[in-house]
Scaffold this active site. Structure first.
Site, PDB file in Angstrom:
ATOM      1  N   CYS A   1      -9.597  -1.663   1.598  1.00 19.70           N
ATOM      2  CA  CYS A   1      -9.973  -0.098   2.618  1.00 19.70           C
ATOM      3  C   CYS A   1     -10.088   0.040   3.794  1.00 19.70           C
ATOM      4  O   CYS A   1      -8.979  -0.022   4.141  1.00 19.70           O
ATOM      5  CB  CYS A   1     -11.660  -1.241   2.740  1.00 19.70           C
ATOM      6  SG  CYS A   1     -11.159  -2.843   4.046  1.00 19.70           S
TER       7      CYS A   1
ATOM      8  N   ALA B   1      -9.317  -2.168   6.436  1.00 14.83           N
ATOM      9  CA  ALA B   1      -8.115  -3.560   6.278  1.00 14.83           C
ATOM     10  C   ALA B   1      -6.968  -2.176   6.951  1.00 14.83           C
ATOM     11  O   ALA B   1      -6.085  -3.332   7.754  1.00 14.83           O
ATOM     12  CB  ALA B   1      -7.530  -3.214   4.877  1.00 14.83           C
TER      13      ALA B   1
ATOM     14  N   ARG C   1      -0.274 -10.501   5.531  1.00 13.19           N
ATOM     15  CA  ARG C   1       0.594  -9.260   5.563  1.00 13.19           C
ATOM     16  C   ARG C   1       2.298 -10.184   6.131  1.00 13.19           C
ATOM     17  O   ARG C   1       3.326  -9.100   6.308  1.00 13.19           O
ATOM     18  CB  ARG C   1      -0.293  -8.072   6.268  1.00 13.19           C
ATOM     19  CG  ARG C   1       1.138  -6.721   6.748  1.00 13.19           C
ATOM     20  CD  ARG C   1       0.196  -5.591   6.928  1.00 13.19           C
ATOM     21  NE  ARG C   1       0.520  -5.037   7.398  1.00 13.19           N
ATOM     22  CZ  ARG C   1       0.390  -4.458   8.762  1.00 13.19           C
ATOM     23  NH1 ARG C   1       0.042  -4.768   9.600  1.00 13.19           N
ATOM     24  NH2 ARG C   1       1.226  -3.077   9.272  1.00 13.19           N
TER      25      ARG C   1
ATOM     26  N   HIS D   1      -6.145   3.114   9.283  1.00 13.41           N
ATOM     27  CA  HIS D   1      -5.072   3.839  10.577  1.00 13.41           C
ATOM     28  C   HIS D   1      -5.452   4.519  11.905  1.00 13.41           C
ATOM     29  O   HIS D   1      -5.234   4.265  13.192  1.00 13.41           O
ATOM     30  CB  HIS D   1      -4.196   4.814  10.032  1.00 13.41           C
ATOM     31  CG  HIS D   1      -3.359   3.489   8.764  1.00 13.41           C
ATOM     32  ND1 HIS D   1      -2.684   4.086   8.067  1.00 13.41           N
ATOM     33  CD2 HIS D   1      -3.061   2.275   8.700  1.00 13.41           C
ATOM     34  CE1 HIS D   1      -2.382   3.184   6.927  1.00 13.41           C
ATOM     35  NE2 HIS D   1      -3.229   1.722   7.755  1.00 13.41           N
TER      36      HIS D   1
HETATM   37 FE1  CFM Z   1       3.288   1.689   7.350  1.00 13.49          FE
HETATM   38 FE2  CFM Z   1       2.678   1.534   4.585  1.00 13.49          FE
HETATM   39 FE3  CFM Z   1       1.275   0.549   5.874  1.00 13.49          FE
HETATM   40 FE4  CFM Z   1       3.062  -0.346   7.063  1.00 13.49          FE
HETATM   41 FE5  CFM Z   1       2.650  -2.237   5.093  1.00 13.49          FE
HETATM   42 FE6  CFM Z   1       1.979  -0.761   3.514  1.00 13.49          FE
HETATM   43 FE7  CFM Z   1       0.130  -1.012   4.365  1.00 13.49          FE
HETATM   44 MO1  CFM Z   1       0.959  -2.689   3.096  1.00 13.49          MO
HETATM   45  S1  CFM Z   1       5.002   1.071   6.505  1.00 13.49           S
HETATM   46  S2  CFM Z   1       1.590   0.528   7.840  1.00 13.49           S
HETATM   47  S3  CFM Z   1       3.680  -2.950   6.585  1.00 13.49           S
HETATM   48  S4  CFM Z   1       2.414   2.959   5.145  1.00 13.49           S
HETATM   49  S5  CFM Z   1       3.311  -2.632   3.580  1.00 13.49           S
HETATM   50  S6  CFM Z   1       4.158   0.717   3.071  1.00 13.49           S
HETATM   51  S7  CFM Z   1       0.259  -0.717   2.477  1.00 13.49           S
HETATM   52  S8  CFM Z   1      -0.095  -2.681   5.155  1.00 13.49           S
HETATM   53  S9  CFM Z   1      -1.083   0.215   5.748  1.00 13.49           S
END
Ligand code: CFM
Length: 545
Positions: A65, A68, A99, A198
């Site tokens: 989500c 997260a 994580r 993000h």
């Molecule tokens: Fe970038 Fe990723 Fe992500 Fe990531 Fe991650 Fe991820 Fe993620 Mo899981 S590199 S930041 S450290 S998009 S593995 S493939 S899904 S936490 S939001």
């Protein structure tokens, strides 16, 4: 002896049809746009994929989500900012170190990572409002820890009941005077996935924190490493290499990061973007406000690491750095090559599937390629079209109701601090020589023609794909792990790395080769029989019958 490659009899179109067959027509139509048979070639433009759209209700998605993405992904790895989840306890608990983002507090001993801070909202807070409880939590955290910064994260109920977390944070910031308190409206439902989180995190960190420390930073070649989260210690390995090369990393967004690193990011002369999906907004804002150019790098894979280091050296253009980078690569590579050559005797020709968030399903294909393994199918959970097709498609992306839900902040050049890091002629000379700023290729380009690229893969399709293509390894996350293993296929978590890592850089590549070799060479999973394979139908009776 290399195992003979499995012959895949099914054509990609047949597999796509199989995946869609069980869906009602409307669902099948939508999913069809998210399942792409890759046709990218050097001559042709890659095909279009439907991405960053809501998951159809009822489908068991792999996504997380918005909360997260904001709290867990971007702000979570920062060790000396105290992160408070305003919400029910589960949101805080499940975003707490699952994580495996590592940290090292040996320089000053400040580390809030072992704590999980939450307002633990109860029924009465939902009914009567939780602002008082939030103020009390911020006060308590301040009294105990006296942190430099406190961040507050909204969970779903906070948005629904309308608690003004920003007003509470402002009030507490003024009250303390020596602690920066700010909040994130990152309610889980805010976007279609963690990707929205993000963006929200990027905006708030940039607005409330970046640029606060005006003290100049030492270093001849100063960079920021954006989009590296130190999962399993990846960031430690990259820092080791950087140090060896004489490159100063001012701030990592956000693996093993500190308040001061974010606050000093404007002192760097180059932004190196690792996971563009999660952090490209900060890269753009740093460029607009301070004039720091950005480039795409990738430290997953030994060859990619060498290439990224060379790119950084080329940017600075100093012979001393160029030579040092070459010396480091020459020193590190022989061991990597020796291990790769050994494992290749067992891994060559084997096959993989990768379904990870927004970058890794792409980046990790480099490591598999170094082992002679082929990626049959891959996809992202929450990427946008540019992650598949390349950054050049961004102008074509149309905002929809969900993307409009995320605040766009206006950033302009800072009157005092904006300074181009090179002259226009220097930039032009670099670009003429083929140097690319602000650019990344998509996943489609990297994958073979005829492979399947699938956005927002779900439980049903994952099982079906494995059944049809029988890869030698499947890479995804914890939600997928056990169902895949029950199908007799080894499963590697590429979010948390299971208990392994680092996999970045040179030493990381060696770790990865060895671990994947063990996984694909072991027969243990093929002996696995899931209960439903032995007796497909469970029967039961009610006790009163
Ligand atoms: Fe970038 Fe990723 Fe992500 Fe990531 Fe991650 Fe991820 Fe993620 Mo899981 S590199 S930041 S450290 S998009 S593995 S493939 S899904 S936490 S939001």
């Amino acid at each position: 002896m290399a195992k003979t490659k499995k012959v895949v009899q099914l054509m990609p179109a047949d597999i796509k049809e199989e995946l869609l067959k069980k869906y009602p027509p409307k669902v099948a139509r939508k999913r069809a746009k998210q399942i792409l048979i890759n046709e990218a070639t050097e001559a042709e433009a890659p095909p279009e994929i439907l991405a960053n759209v809501r998951t159809i209700p009822g489908i068991i998605t792999m996504r997380g989500c918005t909360y997260a993405g904001c709290k867990g992904v971007i702000m979570g790895p920062t060790r000396d900012i105290l992160n408070i989840t305003h919400g029910p306890i589960g949101c805080g608990f499940y975003s707490w170190l699952t994580r495996r983002n590592q940290t090292d507090a040996s320089s000053d001993g400040v580390n809030y990572m072992p704590y999980c801070f939450s307002t633990d909202m109860q029924d009465q807070d939902i009914i009567f409002g939780g602002e008082k409880k939030l103020s009390a939590a911020i006060q308590e955290a301040y009294d105990i820890f006296h942190p430099k910064g406190i961040c507050v994260f909204a969970t779903c109920p906070v948005g629904l009941i309308g608690d003004d977390i920003h007003a509470v944070s402002r009030k507490m910031k003024e009250k303390f005077g020596d602690c920066n308190v700010f909040a994130f409206s990152c309610e889980g439902y805010k976007g279609v996935s963690q990707s929205a989180g993000h963006h929200i995190a990027n905006n708030q960190v940039f607005t409330n924190l970046v640029g606060e420390n005006t003290e100049p930073k030492e270093g001849k070649y100063k960079i920021n490493l954006l989009g590296e989260y130190n999962i399993g210690g990846d960031g430690f390995e990259i820092d080791r290499i950087m140090k060896k090369c004489g490159i100063t990393n001012i701030s990592t967004f956000s693996g093993n990061s500190t308040y001061d690193q974010f606050a000093s990011a404007q002192h760097a002369d180059l932004d190196c973007v690792m996971c563009h999906r999660s952090i490209n907004y900060v890269a753009d804002m740093l460029e607009t406000k301070y004039g720091i150019p950005w480039i795409k790098v990738n430290f997953i894979g030994a060859e990619s690491t060498a290439k990224s280091l060379r790119k950084i050296a080329e940017y600075f253009g100093d012979q001393e750095l160029i030579d040092r980078v070459e010396a480091v690569i020459a020193e590190e590579m022989p061991e990597v090559k020796a291990v790769a050559a050994d494992v290749r005797t067992r891994t060559e020709g084997k096959t993989a599937m990768l379904f990870v968030g927004g970058s890794r399903a792409h980046h990790y294909q480099d490591l598999f390629a170094e082992m002679g393994m082929k990626t049959l199918s891959a996809g992202y959970e929450f990427a946008h079209r540019d992650d598949y097709e390349g950054r050049q498609v961004i102008p074509e992306l149309k905002p929809d109701a969900d993307s409009r839900n995320i605040e766009e902040i206006e950033v302009t050049a800072d009157e005092k601090l904006y300074s181009p890091r090179k002259t226009a002629d220097e930039f032009k000379a670099l670009e003429d020589a083929g140097f690319e700023f602000k650019h990344y290729e998509g996943m489609n380009d990297q994958m073979d023609k005829g492979t399947l690229i699938i956005d927002d893969l779900n439980q049903y399709e994952a099982d079906k794909l494995v059944e049809l293509l029988k890869p030698d390894i499947f890479c995804a996350g914890i939600k997928e792990k056990f169902s895949i293993q029950k199908l007799g296929v080894p499963m590697k978590q590429l979010h948390s790395y299971d208990s392994g890592g680092p996999y970045a850089g040179f030493k990381g590549a060696i770790n990865f080769y060895k671990e994947i070799d063990r996984l694909v060479s072991s027969k243990v999973w093929s002996y696995m029989k899931a209960p439903w394979q032995e007796s497909p139908e469970l029967t039961a009776t009610f006790v009163w019958e």
